[in-house]
Design an enzyme around this catalytic site. Structure first.
Site, PDB file in Angstrom:
ATOM      1  N   ILE A  97       0.862  -1.180   0.000  1.00 21.74           N
ATOM      2  CA  ILE A  97       0.000   0.000   0.000  1.00 21.74           C
ATOM      3  C   ILE A  97       0.900   1.231   0.000  1.00 21.74           C
ATOM      4  O   ILE A  97       1.863   1.324   0.770  1.00 21.74           O
ATOM      5  CB  ILE A  97      -0.940  -0.018   1.227  1.00 21.74           C
ATOM      6  CG1 ILE A  97      -1.852  -1.251   1.122  1.00 21.74           C
ATOM      7  CG2 ILE A  97      -1.752   1.274   1.297  1.00 21.74           C
ATOM      8  CD1 ILE A  97      -2.749  -1.468   2.313  1.00 21.74           C
ATOM      9  N   HIS A 114      -5.392  -3.608 -11.838  1.00 22.91           N
ATOM     10  CA  HIS A 114      -6.037  -4.505 -10.879  1.00 22.91           C
ATOM     11  C   HIS A 114      -6.906  -5.508 -11.632  1.00 22.91           C
ATOM     12  O   HIS A 114      -7.602  -5.127 -12.572  1.00 22.91           O
ATOM     13  CB  HIS A 114      -6.889  -3.679  -9.889  1.00 22.91           C
ATOM     14  CG  HIS A 114      -7.487  -4.523  -8.824  1.00 22.91           C
ATOM     15  ND1 HIS A 114      -6.733  -5.092  -7.821  1.00 22.91           N
ATOM     16  CD2 HIS A 114      -8.763  -4.945  -8.627  1.00 22.91           C
ATOM     17  CE1 HIS A 114      -7.529  -5.818  -7.040  1.00 22.91           C
ATOM     18  NE2 HIS A 114      -8.761  -5.742  -7.509  1.00 22.91           N
ATOM     19  N   ASP A 150      -6.416   0.174  -4.522  1.00 24.32           N
ATOM     20  CA  ASP A 150      -7.061  -0.162  -5.803  1.00 24.32           C
ATOM     21  C   ASP A 150      -8.213   0.789  -6.102  1.00 24.32           C
ATOM     22  O   ASP A 150      -9.332   0.369  -6.452  1.00 24.32           O
ATOM     23  CB  ASP A 150      -7.549  -1.633  -5.799  1.00 24.32           C
ATOM     24  CG  ASP A 150      -6.400  -2.607  -5.647  1.00 24.32           C
ATOM     25  OD1 ASP A 150      -5.322  -2.347  -6.214  1.00 24.32           O
ATOM     26  OD2 ASP A 150      -6.577  -3.619  -4.951  1.00 24.32           O
TER      27      ASP A 150
HETATM   28  C1  GAR Z   1      -1.743  -8.854 -11.875  1.00 23.18           C
HETATM   29  O1  GAR Z   1      -2.825  -9.712 -12.103  1.00 23.18           O
HETATM   30  C2  GAR Z   1      -2.220  -7.516 -11.335  1.00 23.18           C
HETATM   31  O2  GAR Z   1      -3.441  -7.110 -11.875  1.00 23.18           O
HETATM   32  C3  GAR Z   1      -2.345  -7.835  -9.869  1.00 23.18           C
HETATM   33  O3  GAR Z   1      -1.210  -8.599  -9.585  1.00 23.18           O
HETATM   34  C4  GAR Z   1      -0.858  -9.364 -10.739  1.00 23.18           C
HETATM   35  C5  GAR Z   1       0.610  -9.137 -11.022  1.00 23.18           C
HETATM   36  O4  GAR Z   1       1.038  -9.958 -12.077  1.00 23.18           O
HETATM   37  N1  GAR Z   1      -2.410  -6.625  -9.074  1.00 23.18           N
HETATM   38  C6  GAR Z   1      -3.213  -6.475  -8.026  1.00 23.18           C
HETATM   39  O5  GAR Z   1      -3.922  -7.361  -7.597  1.00 23.18           O
HETATM   40  C7  GAR Z   1      -3.190  -5.094  -7.399  1.00 23.18           C
HETATM   41  N2  GAR Z   1      -4.147  -4.997  -6.359  1.00 23.18           N
HETATM   42  P1  GAR Z   1       2.367  -9.646 -12.855  1.00 23.18           P
HETATM   43  O6  GAR Z   1       3.465  -9.505 -11.792  1.00 23.18           O
HETATM   44  O7  GAR Z   1       2.599 -10.841 -13.736  1.00 23.18           O
HETATM   45  O8  GAR Z   1       2.171  -8.378 -13.625  1.00 23.18           O
END
Ligand code: GAR
Length: 200
Positions: A97, A114, A150
């Site tokens: 955060i 997100h 988010d």
């Molecule tokens: C993604 O799905 C992103 O949307 C999510 O984490 C993942 C990271 O994947 N983010 C959240 O949940 C933010 N609250 P990545 O490292 O392969 O990009």
């Protein structure tokens, strides 16, 4: 030219999608640095292979102290000349955060992705929350980050149908495909000065 920093915590697939779009000149921006709060984030290796500078600002000892930690991130941003005037900070699976001080300093220059259609399902396990609710559609959202988790002005969204036999994994996979499209596109629009913010 827009000077970009990407903050990650793990896999880095959204980061990779953005870096590749910059490399192939789809996005007119310079990637200044990729910063991870985890020394073992897989995305760090991907960034290095793509010839991008990386830094680790280990968050291990800063669990509750957001501003103290974010000051260290800002010092790295300043080192790479990613400023509130010329920069964009992309949160790409950065699982911390952000302090309100950091948000204020880089106002409307911090983007987040997100895996849900915000304002639905902020926080952890967004895909699981959608399945548990029996949602028929979910998706992903790119938005400017504000003080809430988010949350903030929405830039782009993509919708994904939830199938009857979906598991958290299959739904996450299909949402991720869309994330890799809309995040580079949102950065491209920003770099071209095509995003205008009026009272959110
Ligand atoms: C993604 O799905 C992103 O949307 C999510 O984490 C993942 C990271 O994947 N983010 C959240 O949940 C933010 N609250 P990545 O490292 O392969 O990009």
């Amino acid at each position: 030219m827009l000077n970009l920093a990407i903050l990650i915590s793990g896999r880095g697939s959204n980061m990779e999608a953005i870096l590749k779009a910059i490399k192939t000149e789809k996005i007119p921006a310079n990637t200044a640095v990729v910063i991870s709060n985890k020394p073992d984030a897989k995305g760090l290796e991907i960034a290095k292979k793509l010839g991008v500078k990386t830094e680790v600002v280990d968050s291990h000892d800063f669990k509750g102290d957001r501003w103290e930690y974010d000051k260290k991130i800002i010092a790295v941003l300043e080192k790479y000349n990613v400023t509130p005037e010329n920069g964009l900070v992309c949160l790409a699976g950065f699982m911390r955060i952000i302090s309100s001080e950091f948000i204020k300093k880089y106002k409307n220059r911090i983007m987040n992705i997100h895996p849900a259609l915000l304002p639905s399902y902020p926080g952890l396990h967004a895909q699981r929350q959608a399945l548990e609710d029996g949602a028929k559609y979910s998706g992903c959202t790119v938005h400017f980050a504000d003080e809430k988790v988010d949350h903030g002005p929405i830039i782009l969204q993509a919708t994904v149908e939830v199938k009857k036999d979906d598991t958290e994994e299959t739904l996450s996979e299909r949402i991720l495909e869309q994330e890799h499209k809309i995040y580079p596109e949102a950065v491209r629009l920003f770099a071209l000065g095509k995003i205008k913010l009026k009272e959110n």
